[in-house]
Design a protein around this motif. Structure first.
Motif, PDB file in Angstrom:
ATOM      1  N   GLU A 340       0.819  -1.212   0.000  1.00 46.16           N
ATOM      2  CA  GLU A 340       0.000   0.000   0.000  1.00 46.16           C
ATOM      3  C   GLU A 340       0.854   1.262   0.000  1.00 46.16           C
ATOM      4  O   GLU A 340       1.894   1.331   0.666  1.00 46.16           O
ATOM      5  N   GLU A 341       0.413   2.251  -0.752  1.00 40.65           N
ATOM      6  CA  GLU A 341       1.080   3.543  -0.735  1.00 40.65           C
ATOM      7  C   GLU A 341       0.783   4.243   0.601  1.00 40.65           C
ATOM      8  O   GLU A 341      -0.294   4.073   1.165  1.00 40.65           O
ATOM      9  N   PRO A 342       1.725   5.040   1.125  1.00 39.59           N
ATOM     10  CA  PRO A 342       1.493   5.742   2.394  1.00 39.59           C
ATOM     11  C   PRO A 342       0.259   6.637   2.324  1.00 39.59           C
ATOM     12  O   PRO A 342      -0.023   7.269   1.305  1.00 39.59           O
ATOM     13  N   GLN A 343      -0.516   6.648   3.388  1.00 39.87           N
ATOM     14  CA  GLN A 343      -1.689   7.514   3.488  1.00 39.87           C
ATOM     15  C   GLN A 343      -1.536   8.451   4.675  1.00 39.87           C
ATOM     16  O   GLN A 343      -0.695   8.249   5.543  1.00 39.87           O
ATOM     17  N   LYS A 344      -2.357   9.477   4.706  1.00 43.71           N
ATOM     18  CA  LYS A 344      -2.293  10.473   5.772  1.00 43.71           C
ATOM     19  C   LYS A 344      -3.462  10.286   6.736  1.00 43.71           C
ATOM     20  O   LYS A 344      -4.573   9.983   6.323  1.00 43.71           O
ATOM     21  N   LEU A 345      -3.181  10.470   8.031  1.00 45.93           N
ATOM     22  CA  LEU A 345      -4.224  10.418   9.048  1.00 45.93           C
ATOM     23  C   LEU A 345      -4.548  11.799   9.593  1.00 45.93           C
ATOM     24  O   LEU A 345      -5.360  11.939  10.503  1.00 45.93           O
ATOM     25  N   GLY A 346      -3.901  12.795   9.003  1.00 49.89           N
ATOM     26  CA  GLY A 346      -4.171  14.161   9.429  1.00 49.89           C
ATOM     27  C   GLY A 346      -3.281  14.645  10.560  1.00 49.89           C
ATOM     28  O   GLY A 346      -3.357  15.808  10.976  1.00 49.89           O
ATOM     29  N   ILE A 347      -2.410  13.770  11.059  1.00 49.46           N
ATOM     30  CA  ILE A 347      -1.515  14.158  12.143  1.00 49.46           C
ATOM     31  C   ILE A 347      -0.329  13.192  12.172  1.00 49.46           C
ATOM     32  O   ILE A 347      -0.478  11.984  11.945  1.00 49.46           O
ATOM     33  N   ALA A 348       0.856  13.735  12.404  1.00 55.63           N
ATOM     34  CA  ALA A 348       2.074  12.923  12.436  1.00 55.63           C
ATOM     35  C   ALA A 348       2.235  12.262  13.814  1.00 55.63           C
ATOM     36  O   ALA A 348       1.628  12.693  14.794  1.00 55.63           O
ATOM     37  N   PRO A 349       3.040  11.202  13.914  1.00 51.78           N
ATOM     38  CA  PRO A 349       3.329  10.596  15.222  1.00 51.78           C
ATOM     39  C   PRO A 349       3.959  11.620  16.166  1.00 51.78           C
ATOM     40  O   PRO A 349       4.468  12.665  15.735  1.00 51.78           O
ATOM     41  N   TYR A 350       3.953  11.303  17.436  1.00 47.49           N
ATOM     42  CA  TYR A 350       4.459  12.224  18.455  1.00 47.49           C
ATOM     43  C   TYR A 350       5.507  11.497  19.286  1.00 47.49           C
ATOM     44  O   TYR A 350       5.304  10.356  19.695  1.00 47.49           O
ATOM     45  N   ASN A 351       6.652  12.149  19.503  1.00 49.84           N
ATOM     46  CA  ASN A 351       7.717  11.547  20.298  1.00 49.84           C
ATOM     47  C   ASN A 351       7.772  12.210  21.665  1.00 49.84           C
ATOM     48  O   ASN A 351       7.915  13.431  21.772  1.00 49.84           O
ATOM     49  N   TYR A 352       7.664  11.392  22.698  1.00 48.71           N
ATOM     50  CA  TYR A 352       7.694  11.919  24.061  1.00 48.71           C
ATOM     51  C   TYR A 352       8.644  11.060  24.899  1.00 48.71           C
ATOM     52  O   TYR A 352       8.459   9.853  25.025  1.00 48.71           O
ATOM     53  N   ASN A 353       9.685  11.695  25.435  1.00 51.67           N
ATOM     54  CA  ASN A 353      10.695  10.990  26.243  1.00 51.67           C
ATOM     55  C   ASN A 353      11.293   9.797  25.510  1.00 51.67           C
ATOM     56  O   ASN A 353      11.550   8.732  26.087  1.00 51.67           O
ATOM     57  N   GLY A 354      11.499   9.974  24.202  1.00 51.87           N
ATOM     58  CA  GLY A 354      12.126   8.923  23.409  1.00 51.87           C
ATOM     59  C   GLY A 354      11.194   7.821  22.959  1.00 51.87           C
ATOM     60  O   GLY A 354      11.623   6.867  22.314  1.00 51.87           O
ATOM     61  N   ILE A 355       9.908   7.924  23.284  1.00 53.67           N
ATOM     62  CA  ILE A 355       8.928   6.901  22.902  1.00 53.67           C
ATOM     63  C   ILE A 355       8.055   7.449  21.782  1.00 53.67           C
ATOM     64  O   ILE A 355       7.559   8.575  21.865  1.00 53.67           O
ATOM     65  N   ASN A 356       7.884   6.657  20.745  1.00 47.74           N
ATOM     66  CA  ASN A 356       7.069   7.079  19.600  1.00 47.74           C
ATOM     67  C   ASN A 356       5.598   6.729  19.823  1.00 47.74           C
ATOM     68  O   ASN A 356       5.259   5.563  20.041  1.00 47.74           O
ATOM     69  N   TYR A 357       4.743   7.742  19.749  1.00 48.91           N
ATOM     70  CA  TYR A 357       3.302   7.586  19.910  1.00 48.91           C
ATOM     71  C   TYR A 357       2.622   7.805  18.563  1.00 48.91           C
ATOM     72  O   TYR A 357       3.061   8.652  17.772  1.00 48.91           O
ATOM     73  N   VAL A 358       1.544   7.048  18.317  1.00 50.09           N
ATOM     74  CA  VAL A 358       0.768   7.226  17.089  1.00 50.09           C
ATOM     75  C   VAL A 358      -0.630   7.698  17.463  1.00 50.09           C
ATOM     76  O   VAL A 358      -1.129   7.406  18.562  1.00 50.09           O
ATOM     77  N   PRO A 359      -1.294   8.428  16.560  1.00 53.04           N
ATOM     78  CA  PRO A 359      -2.648   8.912  16.876  1.00 53.04           C
ATOM     79  C   PRO A 359      -3.622   7.756  17.009  1.00 53.04           C
ATOM     80  O   PRO A 359      -3.434   6.686  16.433  1.00 53.04           O
ATOM     81  N   ILE A 360      -4.704   7.991  17.743  1.00 49.01           N
ATOM     82  CA  ILE A 360      -5.667   6.928  18.033  1.00 49.01           C
ATOM     83  C   ILE A 360      -6.338   6.391  16.763  1.00 49.01           C
ATOM     84  O   ILE A 360      -6.779   5.244  16.720  1.00 49.01           O
ATOM     85  N   LYS A 361      -6.380   7.216  15.706  1.00 50.49           N
ATOM     86  CA  LYS A 361      -6.929   6.748  14.425  1.00 50.49           C
ATOM     87  C   LYS A 361      -6.146   5.548  13.894  1.00 50.49           C
ATOM     88  O   LYS A 361      -6.667   4.743  13.125  1.00 50.49           O
ATOM     89  N   PHE A 362      -4.882   5.466  14.293  1.00 48.70           N
ATOM     90  CA  PHE A 362      -4.010   4.380  13.867  1.00 48.70           C
ATOM     91  C   PHE A 362      -4.595   3.021  14.257  1.00 48.70           C
ATOM     92  O   PHE A 362      -4.484   2.040  13.511  1.00 48.70           O
ATOM     93  N   LEU A 363      -5.242   2.959  15.418  1.00 48.87           N
ATOM     94  CA  LEU A 363      -5.803   1.700  15.910  1.00 48.87           C
ATOM     95  C   LEU A 363      -6.904   1.188  14.992  1.00 48.87           C
ATOM     96  O   LEU A 363      -6.992  -0.002  14.703  1.00 48.87           O
ATOM     97  N   GLU A 364      -7.765   2.113  14.541  1.00 52.52           N
ATOM     98  CA  GLU A 364      -8.847   1.728  13.649  1.00 52.52           C
ATOM     99  C   GLU A 364      -8.301   1.177  12.338  1.00 52.52           C
ATOM    100  O   GLU A 364      -8.780   0.162  11.827  1.00 52.52           O
ATOM    101  N   LYS A 365      -7.285   1.818  11.795  1.00 47.81           N
ATOM    102  CA  LYS A 365      -6.686   1.365  10.543  1.00 47.81           C
ATOM    103  C   LYS A 365      -6.010   0.003  10.714  1.00 47.81           C
ATOM    104  O   LYS A 365      -5.883  -0.759   9.762  1.00 47.81           O
ATOM    105  N   ALA A 366      -5.577  -0.287  11.952  1.00 42.22           N
ATOM    106  CA  ALA A 366      -4.937  -1.577  12.239  1.00 42.22           C
ATOM    107  C   ALA A 366      -5.957  -2.642  12.629  1.00 42.22           C
ATOM    108  O   ALA A 366      -5.594  -3.693  13.160  1.00 42.22           O
ATOM    109  N   ASN A 367      -7.230  -2.356  12.368  1.00 43.54           N
ATOM    110  CA  ASN A 367      -8.318  -3.307  12.608  1.00 43.54           C
ATOM    111  C   ASN A 367      -8.501  -3.655  14.083  1.00 43.54           C
ATOM    112  O   ASN A 367      -8.762  -4.804  14.448  1.00 43.54           O
TER     113      ASN A 367
END
Length: 412
Positions: A340-367
């Protein structure tokens, strides 16, 4: 002339009698030897498959009745118990002294007899402290701690699920000589450690060589049932099999799930009603500019995914059987299918204290199915059945926002 013939005849008769007597003696002796060789005796045999380096225990041994020549075979279990296998042995295999060792087998002997699913890989020890100050030994069970620092100098330190319990084959110095060996030229501090692994672990360790730091944490030293229990637990983790409760007597320092408490913590994350935590500390979701983010690596490892970080491309890949999810750690780019070609969720991941966070929409896309309840508590479910079970158990009847993803969960 007749006299000479008579003497020759007498001599032939004497020789003949001597030959007959000699033949009878040889035959009688042979019969005795054969009769003795037919005596039935018990010899020690294996009752199960034994791998190189295994410590021989009573349940591995049995007796087999054998007649004939038993020279070289062992007839008493006591001569075998507590020793180590120098070669692999199948069930019902005869045991001889040349198959045994008084001391634990590691190093080159181990490498020459790797099992079908076993691999060996060496990892660099970059400093004394990272290699337990030179105190690591062959046979030790260690956890491999990985650490990296991103471009913003945020540090991410963790123990991958696949590297919780790994056995050391040998520790070598800068010349390739095993430390602690009888070689007087061997150095005391190791430069590399060779680990007994499965292929999945080898791939992680090969990639880890590019990270900033690798530490080895001693988990257990000894050759007994507890060691084997830890190694069996690691195999189950890699194969995705269920684990026994308290399998490691609470010695684990890596990712774990604990039962949901009566009062959920603020922003806590639960997977199928179990609290997600790491090293005894729960990792909650984050809320940034009214957007909810979840820790990608920690969460998806618990869901059975393998996590790979590409430092050059600044991407993270999550794989589980035929599922391949990939996203940029700095851009709004996500793909949830291998081709699949990369798609946009409207917001980029967020890095906090060295840990990469993904937006909650990511969960829906991951079924995945999720709901956010009071106190910003996030519940994640792997399928609708788990959600329904949660509703039945929830006697408090709290109100919440539920995302019902109609797709089946491919990760299970």
């Amino acid at each position: 002339m007749k006299e000479k013939l008579r003497k020759l005849t007498k001599n032939k008769m004497a020789v003949g009698i001597f030959c007959v007597v000699t033949g009878l003696v040889v035959a009688f002796t042979s019969m005795n030897i054969k009769t003795g060789s037919n005596e039935v005796k018990n010899v020690v045999v294996t009752t199960k498959k034994i791998e190189v380096g295994d410590k021989i225990t009573d349940d591995m041994l049995g007796y087999k009745k054998l007649s004939g020549d038993i020279s070289g075979l062992i007839t008493n279990k006591e001569e075998v118990l507590g020793k180590y296998a120098k070669t692999s042995m199948v069930s019902n295999d005869y045991i001889t002294n040349d198959k045994l060792s008084i001391e634990a087998i590691y190093g080159s002997a181990y490498l020459e007899n790797l099992g079908e699913d076993e691999r060996a890989i060496s990892v660099t020890i970059t400093s004394s402290a990272k290699g337990l100050s030179g105190k690591l030994e062959s046979g030790d069970i260690v956890s491999v701690i990985l650490s990296r620092t991103d471009e913003n100098r945020n540090k991410d330190t963790y123990i991958p699920e696949e590297l919780k319990y790994v056995e050391i084959i040998s520790v070598s110095d800068s010349k390739g000589l095993d430390t602690g060996s009888e070689n007087e030229n061997a150095e005391k501090l190791g430069s590399t450690v060779t680990l007994l692994t499965m292929e999945e672990q080898s791939l992680l360790l090969a990639n880890a060589e590019n990270l900033d730091e690798i530490h080895f944490q001693l988990v257990y030293r000894g050759n007994d049932e507890r060691k084997q229990k830890l190694l069996n637990e690691q195999k189950k983790i890699i194969k995705g099999e269920p684990l026994e409760e308290n399998a490691n007597n609470n010695t684990s320092s890596d990712l774990s799930l604990k039962e949901k408490p009566t009062e959920p913590e603020e922003n806590a994350i639960y997977i199928n009603n179990n609290l997600l935590e790491f090293s005894g500390i729960s990792y909650p979701s984050l809320k940034v500019d009214n957007n909810i983010f979840v820790p990608a690596k920690i969460l998806f490892e618990k869901l059975g995914y393998q996590v790979y970080y590409d430092q050059a491309e600044k991407t993270i890949q999550l794989t589980n059987r035929d599922i391949v999810i990939k996203f940029s750690t700095i851009e709004d780019e996500y793909s949830f299918n291998k081709d699949e070609e990369p798609q946009k969720l409207g917001i980029a991941p967020y890095n906090y204290n060295g840990i990469n966070y993904v937006p909650i929409k990511f969960l829906e896309k991951a079924n995945l199915i999720y709901k956010v309840e009071d106190n910003s508590v996030l519940y994640i479910f792997t399928d609708k059945e788990k959600l329904e079970q949660s509703k039945e158990k929830n006697t408090k009847n709290k109100k919440g926002t539920v995302n019902n993803n109609s797709k089946s969960n491919k990760s299970k």
